[in-house]
Design a protein around this motif. Structure first.
Motif, mmCIF file in Angstrom:
data_model
loop_
_atom_site.group_PDB
_atom_site.id
_atom_site.type_symbol
_atom_site.label_atom_id
_atom_site.label_comp_id
_atom_site.label_asym_id
_atom_site.label_seq_id
_atom_site.Cartn_x
_atom_site.Cartn_y
_atom_site.Cartn_z
ATOM 1 N N ASN A 42 -0.440 -6.178 10.150
ATOM 2 C CA ASN A 42 0.582 -5.755 11.139
ATOM 3 C C ASN A 42 1.745 -6.737 11.263
ATOM 4 O O ASN A 42 2.523 -6.666 12.219
ATOM 5 N N ALA A 45 5.367 -5.528 11.862
ATOM 6 C CA ALA A 45 5.536 -4.824 13.138
ATOM 7 C C ALA A 45 5.511 -5.785 14.320
ATOM 8 O O ALA A 45 6.177 -5.551 15.332
ATOM 9 N N MET A 93 0.740 0.724 11.004
ATOM 10 C CA MET A 93 1.660 0.476 12.110
ATOM 11 C C MET A 93 3.099 0.344 11.631
ATOM 12 O O MET A 93 4.049 0.568 12.383
ATOM 13 N N TYR A 94 3.293 0.012 10.345
ATOM 14 C CA TYR A 94 4.641 -0.203 9.840
ATOM 15 C C TYR A 94 5.496 1.060 9.888
ATOM 16 O O TYR A 94 6.701 0.991 10.129
ATOM 17 N N SER A 97 6.330 1.630 13.725
ATOM 18 C CA SER A 97 7.117 0.572 14.361
ATOM 19 C C SER A 97 8.617 0.785 14.161
ATOM 20 O O SER A 97 9.071 1.195 13.098
ATOM 21 N N LYS A 99 10.626 -1.772 14.311
ATOM 22 C CA LYS A 99 11.121 -3.059 13.816
ATOM 23 C C LYS A 99 10.653 -3.391 12.407
ATOM 24 O O LYS A 99 11.248 -4.240 11.736
ATOM 25 N N ALA A 100 9.583 -2.753 11.952
ATOM 26 C CA ALA A 100 8.972 -3.154 10.683
ATOM 27 C C ALA A 100 9.900 -2.971 9.491
ATOM 28 O O ALA A 100 9.978 -3.849 8.622
#
Length: 302
Positions: A42, A45, A93-94, A97, A99-100
């Motif tokens: 993660n 993220a 999660m990427y 997200s 932000k990732a």
């Protein structure tokens, strides 16, 4: 493919409950691929943050306990690199997200990205069963859980609880197409992996630059969702087999322990009415997604 020392040459970025764990395990089998020891680091993220999600079981879950948030610790995940030709990591999660994508572009501008997507109603229901399976979701009525989501997000429950939001694939994937070349993004459908696993894996191996003729062991299916037939028996199986075998780091033994544990699961089906209603909820996103990835998704809407 040139490899930047101690950083991945490819990433599996999502989506949740769409086969990312299976891809991680299959890539791990390939002798020319080095996968991060921790699945779902993660890092991209959660860089610079302290994960402190507050949902049931979140404190004990890997997202809070095992997520890597500093670049030096992330690099250390790949210290075991030897003669492998490709380096990979998988964190669903990427995709979710916001932000990732930017962080990945900053650290790994030439990385190859793999996205695996599942019909969103089926994905949402599998997500629900996953939480029920682990004893974290106490409400066993899918529609009630669906209605609870906004309150749960506001209360800082981990992303795994964001069942409804995860299904907006176009919105999530568009941010990657905005900053990466389309040649760096390979989209696979969950049904490709289920119906044509050998062909799908061969294509992915070729994409990341390794021997595409390597034969994967498909005999065990990891991370199955479902409801325990007998919660006590499954709990004992996990405590006596799965958890100790995870500690060994031996992926083959871990898969064996999971298959024993999964024996105690049954998998109820989403109802026709639920699937139809939820699919309609995502209709516009699906239509935009098929244009983005240039693939016919009318079977998702059927």
């Amino acid at each position: 493919m040139p490899i930047k020392r101690n950083l991945p040459s490819f990433l599996v970025v999502g989506a949740y409950k769409s086969g990312t764990t299976a891809l991680y395990r299959y890539f791990y089998q390939h002798p020319e691929i080095y996968m991060s020891p921790i699945k779902e680091t993660n890092f991209f993220a959660l860089e610079g943050s302290i994960p402190n999600y507050c949902g049931p079981g979140d404190a004990q879950a890997p997202t809070n306990r095992l997520s890597i948030t500093h670049i030096d610790d992330y690099r250390a995940q790949f210290d075991g690199l030897s003669t492998e030709r490709a380096i990979g990591e998988a964190s669903p999660m990427y995709l979710y997200s916001s932000k990732a994508a930017g962080r990945i572009q900053h650290y790994l501008p030439g990385v190859r990205l793999i996205v695996i997507l599942r019909q969103p109603a089926a994905r949402a229901y599998s997500n629900f069963l996953h939480l029920v399976r682990d004893g974290r979701e106490k409400i066993q009525d899918f529609e009630k859980v669906w209605a609870q989501e906004d309150k749960r997000i506001q209360a800082n429950w981990a992303p795994i609880w964001h069942i409804r939001q995860h299904g907006f694939y176009y919105r999530q994937l568009k941010q990657y197409f905005d900053i990466f070349s389309p040649t760096q993004i390979k989209v696979v459908l969950y049904e490709d992996l289920v119906k044509r696993p050998e062909e799908t894996l061969a294509s992915l191996f070729d994409y990341v630059g390794v021997d595409s003729e390597f034969q994967v062991d498909f005999s065990r299916r990891p991370n199955q969702s479902g409801i325990p037939k007998n919660r006590l028996a499954r709990g004992l199986a996990r405590r006596l087999l799965v958890i100790p075998l995870r500690a060994t780091g031996n992926k083959k033994m871990m898969d064996w322990g999971e298959s024993i544990s999964n024996y105690f699961l049954y998998k109820p089906k989403i109802t026709y009415e639920q699937k139809k209603e939820i699919t309609e909820f995502y209709r516009q996103d699906i239509l935009k997604l098929q244009s983005l990835i240039d693939r016919d998704l009318t079977h998702w809407l059927a």
